[in-house]
Design an enzyme around this catalytic site. Structure first.
Site, mmCIF file in Angstrom:
data_model
loop_
_atom_site.group_PDB
_atom_site.id
_atom_site.type_symbol
_atom_site.label_atom_id
_atom_site.label_comp_id
_atom_site.label_asym_id
_atom_site.label_seq_id
_atom_site.Cartn_x
_atom_site.Cartn_y
_atom_site.Cartn_z
ATOM 1 N N SER A 191 11.961 5.654 14.584
ATOM 2 C CA SER A 191 10.916 5.234 15.186
ATOM 3 C C SER A 191 11.228 5.014 16.722
ATOM 4 C CB SER A 191 10.342 4.113 14.609
ATOM 5 O OG SER A 191 9.731 4.509 13.407
ATOM 6 N N LEU A 192 11.027 5.886 17.782
ATOM 7 C CA LEU A 192 11.461 5.704 19.035
ATOM 8 C C LEU A 192 10.582 5.164 19.993
ATOM 9 C CD1 LEU A 192 13.622 8.566 20.587
ATOM 10 C CD2 LEU A 192 12.353 7.092 22.014
ATOM 11 N N HIS A 193 9.438 5.546 20.458
ATOM 12 C CA HIS A 193 8.324 5.349 21.131
ATOM 13 C C HIS A 193 8.577 4.835 22.409
ATOM 14 C CE1 HIS A 193 6.718 5.333 16.979
ATOM 15 N NE2 HIS A 193 7.454 4.340 16.734
ATOM 16 N N CYS A 200 3.361 8.572 0.978
ATOM 17 C CA CYS A 200 4.056 7.512 1.746
ATOM 18 C C CYS A 200 4.124 6.291 1.144
ATOM 19 C CB CYS A 200 3.188 7.337 3.062
ATOM 20 S SG CYS A 200 3.541 6.222 4.225
ATOM 21 N N CYS A 230 6.698 -7.003 6.858
ATOM 22 C CA CYS A 230 7.701 -6.363 7.712
ATOM 23 C C CYS A 230 8.285 -7.493 8.753
ATOM 24 C CB CYS A 230 7.447 -5.308 8.432
ATOM 25 S SG CYS A 230 8.613 -4.251 9.285
ATOM 26 N N CYS A 290 -0.950 6.145 10.458
ATOM 27 C CA CYS A 290 0.141 5.419 11.056
ATOM 28 C C CYS A 290 -0.095 4.082 11.602
ATOM 29 C CB CYS A 290 0.845 6.473 11.915
ATOM 30 S SG CYS A 290 2.372 5.860 12.810
ATOM 31 N N CYS A 316 6.679 -4.766 15.286
ATOM 32 C CA CYS A 316 6.339 -4.154 16.513
ATOM 33 C C CYS A 316 4.824 -4.188 16.891
ATOM 34 C CB CYS A 316 6.584 -2.476 15.837
ATOM 35 S SG CYS A 316 8.153 -1.941 15.495
ATOM 36 N N SER A 351 11.840 6.670 7.150
ATOM 37 C CA SER A 351 11.752 6.108 8.671
ATOM 38 C C SER A 351 12.291 4.889 8.977
ATOM 39 C CB SER A 351 10.303 6.450 8.885
ATOM 40 O OG SER A 351 9.988 5.986 10.301
ATOM 41 N N CYS A 407 1.826 -2.040 15.315
ATOM 42 C CA CYS A 407 1.768 -2.020 13.869
ATOM 43 C C CYS A 407 1.161 -3.160 13.108
ATOM 44 C CB CYS A 407 3.280 -1.703 13.232
ATOM 45 S SG CYS A 407 3.321 -1.530 11.380
ATOM 46 N N GLU A 458 0.828 -1.203 -0.075
ATOM 47 C CA GLU A 458 0.030 -0.093 -0.150
ATOM 48 C C GLU A 458 0.913 1.392 0.042
ATOM 49 O OE1 GLU A 458 -4.064 -1.615 2.430
ATOM 50 O OE2 GLU A 458 -2.374 -0.721 3.460
ATOM 51 N N HIS A 500 -3.584 4.715 16.729
ATOM 52 C CA HIS A 500 -4.798 4.113 16.149
ATOM 53 C C HIS A 500 -4.887 2.695 16.475
ATOM 54 C CE1 HIS A 500 -3.174 7.274 13.540
ATOM 55 N NE2 HIS A 500 -4.210 7.857 13.834
ATOM 56 N N GLY A 556 6.827 -1.978 5.706
ATOM 57 C CA GLY A 556 8.481 -2.504 5.661
ATOM 58 C C GLY A 556 9.177 -1.554 6.607
ATOM 59 N N GLU A 557 10.328 -2.020 6.572
ATOM 60 C CA GLU A 557 11.471 -1.336 7.435
ATOM 61 C C GLU A 557 12.354 -0.903 6.197
ATOM 62 O OE1 GLU A 557 14.578 0.526 8.644
ATOM 63 O OE2 GLU A 557 12.992 0.223 10.249
#
Length: 352
Positions: A215-217, A109, A116, A334, A120, A193, A123, A96, A291, A161-162
């Protein structure tokens, strides 16, 4: 019966690669530059459209190659104007891409992998598993084949994906996107990212001047590990060391993405540690609403809680924004990108 030989794809090849390919077929060296112009400037979809190449050479090319452009197989429009596109890739998998219109920006995007490996917790993409890397051409096809292609102002490698787990093809696509013989984009219009893949990050920092988003979080090792298994092999501490050693003195920017979860990473202690951890790095912190996704016991933080977290970081001198949620009603926001439910039912024609 012998199956037909699969033709190679031209889209995604650099000028040097195109030149090598045509010379191997006995064509003049300058034909590589002609093909690059047709692919990336004129954006043709077939070799037969390359009319300044002789008919005999076009036929020779068509015997071995195809352009590699393909339209999306489906699109969905959000009530806020966001549009999500579904692409089928050469392996048969689906990815996508999301178009996000704003007042003065038109951002796409894009995805870099089918699924992936990072898995995570928050995700959807990781929930469908890893099915393969996209080629440079499949990455660029997303940029060239959405309806809004001609009006795009920004590209973000923040889709499925990463990106730095597929560094070779991602960096090749960036090379094509930014080269004068390619799409001619400024690197400052491109943001990548990553969770912090070491070898890929080393290459990205040294080979490009595009913007970086990390991406920290969660600023604590154990807390980040619980959300992001990749922290075990790619600790945030190492990623930050590499960023501190990199050159961000020009227009290049680094930002940190922080999805805020109620009761998980939203405390004063988390804010204090985040401020301490990023001290000395000129950066922006993007706070992102969570989300909800199926079967994940995480909850979004209230708007008031987001503002309090933001205020603390601003009091410590950090430029901090709360990202506006876009496309949630079509699962384009996201962390929501996933083709798992669409694999069997994707249409073969674009749905408008």
């Amino acid at each position: 019966m012998t199956p037909p030989v699969e033709k190679r794809i031209l889209l995604g090849l650099t000028l040097d690669e195109l030149t090598h390919e045509v010379m191997a077929l006995g064509m003049p060296r300058f034909t590589g530059k002609q093909i690059a112009q047709w692919l990336y400037d004129k954006r043709v979809t077939s070799i037969d459209e390359m009319t300044n190449i002789s008919k005999s050479n076009r036929e020779l090319l068509m015997a071995h190659y195809e352009v590699g452009r393909s339209l999306p197989v489906k699109s969905e429009l959000s009530k806020d104007g966001t549009r999500k596109y579904l692409f089928r890739v050469r392996s048969g998998g689906l990815v996508e891409a999301v178009y996000i219109p704003e007042k003065d920006r038109a951002t796409l995007c894009i995805s870099s992998q089918v699924g992936c490996k990072m898995d995570c917790l928050f995700c959807m993409t990781g929930k469908q598993g890893f099915k393969g890397n996209l080629s440079s051409g499949e990455i660029l096809n997303q940029v060239l084949s959405v309806e809004e292609s001609a009006s795009l102002t920004n590209i973000v490698y923040m889709g499925m994906g990463e990106p730095l787990d597929n560094a070779a093809h991602v960096l090749s696509s960036i090379s094509v996107m930014t080269a004068p013989w390619g799409l001619g984009w400024s690197p400052k219009r491109i943001t990548l990212s990553t969770v912090g893949v070491r070898k890929g990050l080393e290459r990205f920092l040294s080979e490009t001047t595009c913007h970086l988003a990390v991406s920290l979080h969660n600023p604590f090792h154990e807390g980040r590990l619980a959300l992001m298994p990749a922290e075990g092999g790619m600790p945030l501490e190492e990623t930050l060391r590499m960023i501190r050693e990199a050159d961000f003195t020009g227009q290049r920017r680094v930002s940190f993405e922080y999805i805020v979860f109620d009761g998980v990473n939203d405390s004063r202690e988390h804010a204090e540690e985040l401020a301490r951890l990023l001290r000395g790095i000129p950066c922006r912190i993007n706070l992102i609403p969570f989300h909800q996704i199926p079967d994940v016991p995480l909850r979004p933080l209230s708007a008031q809680g987001m503002e309090l977290f933001k205020s603390y970081l601003e009091s410590r001198g950090y430029v901090t924004t709360i990202r506006t949620s876009r496309g949630e009603d079509i699962s384009a926001a996201c962390g929501m990108l996933s083709t798992k439910e669409q694999m069997a039912g994707a249409s073969t024609s674009l749905s408008r």
